[in-house]
Design an enzyme around this catalytic site. Structure first.
Site, short mmCIF file in Angstrom:
data_model
loop_
_atom_site.label_atom_id
_atom_site.label_comp_id
_atom_site.label_asym_id
_atom_site.label_seq_id
_atom_site.Cartn_x
_atom_site.Cartn_y
_atom_site.Cartn_z
N HIS A 204 7.70 -21.63 -18.51
CA HIS A 204 6.98 -22.93 -19.75
C HIS A 204 4.53 -23.22 -18.40
CE1 HIS A 204 10.93 -24.20 -20.42
NE2 HIS A 204 10.48 -23.08 -18.51
N ASN B 279 8.75 -26.21 -25.30
CA ASN B 279 9.08 -27.73 -24.83
C ASN B 279 7.95 -28.49 -24.74
OD1 ASN B 279 9.20 -26.10 -22.45
ND2 ASN B 279 10.45 -27.07 -21.31
N ASP C 238 15.07 -24.17 -25.96
CA ASP C 238 14.59 -23.62 -24.00
C ASP C 238 15.05 -25.38 -23.48
OD1 ASP C 238 15.35 -22.02 -21.53
OD2 ASP C 238 13.29 -22.88 -21.50
N HIS D 52 18.92 -21.07 -24.17
CA HIS D 52 19.38 -22.26 -22.78
C HIS D 52 20.85 -23.07 -22.90
CE1 HIS D 52 18.44 -25.70 -19.78
NE2 HIS D 52 19.16 -25.37 -19.97
N ASP E 53 11.46 -17.94 -15.29
CA ASP E 53 11.50 -19.17 -15.77
C ASP E 53 10.36 -20.47 -14.90
OD1 ASP E 53 12.73 -21.55 -16.88
OD2 ASP E 53 14.07 -21.57 -16.40
N GLY F 212 13.84 -27.81 -12.10
CA GLY F 212 12.72 -26.74 -12.11
C GLY F 212 11.92 -25.85 -10.53
#
Length: 432
Positions: free
Chosen positions: A62, A94, A152, A179, A305, A324
């Site tokens: 991300h 995202n 995701d 996901h 991730d 996260g």
């Protein structure tokens, strides 16, 4: 430009380390072996006995840009990737806005071209705005550079929508990357439903939240012929479903994160946001199943991730912090120290899980050190111990529960397409 690497150590096909040299020209590996023919070079990298690995490949990162630049940018995220030895990463969609049409995808690719320090392959979303109501135009997006398709962070809740997405992705020659989370089973959970959720009086996330959606999707993948890839597998039930699906010949692949391999719910010592991730840290039995599945090939490879957040956001408890954990700068030393050094796997197995296997799953021409391949590699110090200090991260996100761990296997120099992407300041003198 012609470059030579000397005094390195590389893996033989047998898995043993041997001395190695490498010749690179115009960003492509020309030769790799021992005592290569002398010639004139623009740059000579003296690896000083360092281990030279193919550049790591991470298909689950991300970068937050556009829209989340307070958490991370393409520049800071790819600097962190280079520091961690990663040369190819795949950016999740995202963001704000979501890359769900060609114009937004083009804007994202422009940003990548302008500021990225490593190779970035962008995902496009499965549905418009990741809202789960309308499919994107997959053929057009695939033709304009989308790596694969994922929502995701959000599970596709409607089976008919997922079925149609798989048909369209298969027709476009791309994977659906999922996901897996059934929202009707989440019940506002913030950690694994188990002993720790009870001890801390927190709402839990049941294992079935993940596994029931995987069970649905593998049957849809069988029906549609789509390549279906499962993100961040976390439960023993999910492992069982994926193992059975592979035995049935369904085109399903899967990844696991370093934190799910190395931690379980009992490692959560306090109600702190650094331990909050989605999927959550599961039970000891789940962790054992993940390790076994990685070893036997049920899970294909490791992905971080990497999910950075601001310090203010993560310095909260489970109820208020976002999900996260950062991972790019810590993945290899954590895994080398706790999997290789402790005898769970060989160095070659770990390197394969972080290079050649993710590349092979997605048909990428990266992750290998052979003549003709892009000169993507990292030089790693396998001997020196250092204490992980999250304050030194190049990522904007400092959110990790591994702060203070003593580790080996630190990358000290990373090369992408023959060009220096990052090097440890103490190793600058090794270039001549």
């Amino acid at each position: 430009m012609k470059v030579k690497v000397i005094n390195a150590r590389a893996l033989k096909s047998s898995g043993k380390l041997e001395s190695a040299e490498m010749v690179i020209e115009d960003g492509v590996i020309q030769e790799i072996g021992q005592e290569l023919t002398s010639a004139t070079f623009d740059i000579v990298w003296d690896a000083e006995g360092l281990f030279i690995s193919p550049g790591f490949v991470d298909v689950h990162v991300h970068l937050r840009e556009p829209g989340g630049e307070a958490k991370e940018t393409i520049a800071t995220g790819t600097q962190a990737a280079a520091k961690g030895g990663f040369t190819t990463i795949c950016a999740m969609p995202n963001t704000t806005p979501v890359p769900d049409d060609v114009q937004k995808l083009d804007d994202l690719m422009r940003r990548i071209k302008e500021t990225a320090r490593v190779r970035v392959l962008p995902y496009a979303s499965i549905t418009s705005r990741q809202a789960g109501r309308e499919l994107v135009d997959m053929k057009v997006l695939a033709g304009n550079g989308a790596f694969a398709f994922t929502d995701d962070g959000v599970g596709i809740q409607n089976a008919g929508m997922m079925q149609e997405a798989m048909k369209e992705a298969s027709s476009a020659g791309k994977a659906v990357v999922a996901h897996c989370e059934d929202n009707s089973l989440v019940h506002k959970g913030v950690c694994h439903q188990g002993e720790v959720s009870q001890r801390l009086a927190l709402p839990g996330i049941a294992s079935t939240t993940e596994s029931v959606q995987i069970a649905r999707d593998v049957l849809l993948a069988e029906q549609t012929g789509c390549h279906y890839h499962v993100c961040h597998v976390s439960t023993k039930e999910s492992v069982r479903i994926i193992r059975n699906a592979k035995k049935a010949g369904i085109h399903v692949t899967a990844e696991v994160t370093p934190h799910h391999l190395l931690l379980h719910e009992d490692d959560i010592t306090e109600d702190h946001g650094f331990y909050k991730m989605n999927p959550p840290l599961r039970s000891r039995e789940d962790q054992k199943a993940l390790l076994e599945a990685l070893k036997d090939g049920t899970i294909d490879f490791i992905a971080t991730d990497h999910a950075p957040h601001t310090e203010e956001e993560k310095q909260q408890g489970f109820l208020n912090a976002p999900f996260g954990i950062t991972g790019l700068e810590t993945a290899f030393p954590l895994l080398y120290t706790h999997l290789v050094e402790k005898g769970f796997c060989t160095l070659k197995e770990l390197v394969d899980w972080m290079t050649v296997k993710p590349a092979a799953v997605f048909n990428l021409p990266y992750g290998t050190l052979i003549p003709g391949a892009p000169a993507d590699f990292t030089m790693v110090d396998l001997e020196s111990e250092r204490t992980l200090d999250r304050k030194t991260f190049l990522s904007k996100g400092k959110n990790t529960p591994f702060d203070g761990w003593t580790l080996k296997g630190w990358p000290v120099r990373t090369i992408v397409n023959g060009n220096l992407a990052w090097e440890e300041p103490t190793h600058e003198a090794a270039r001549t």
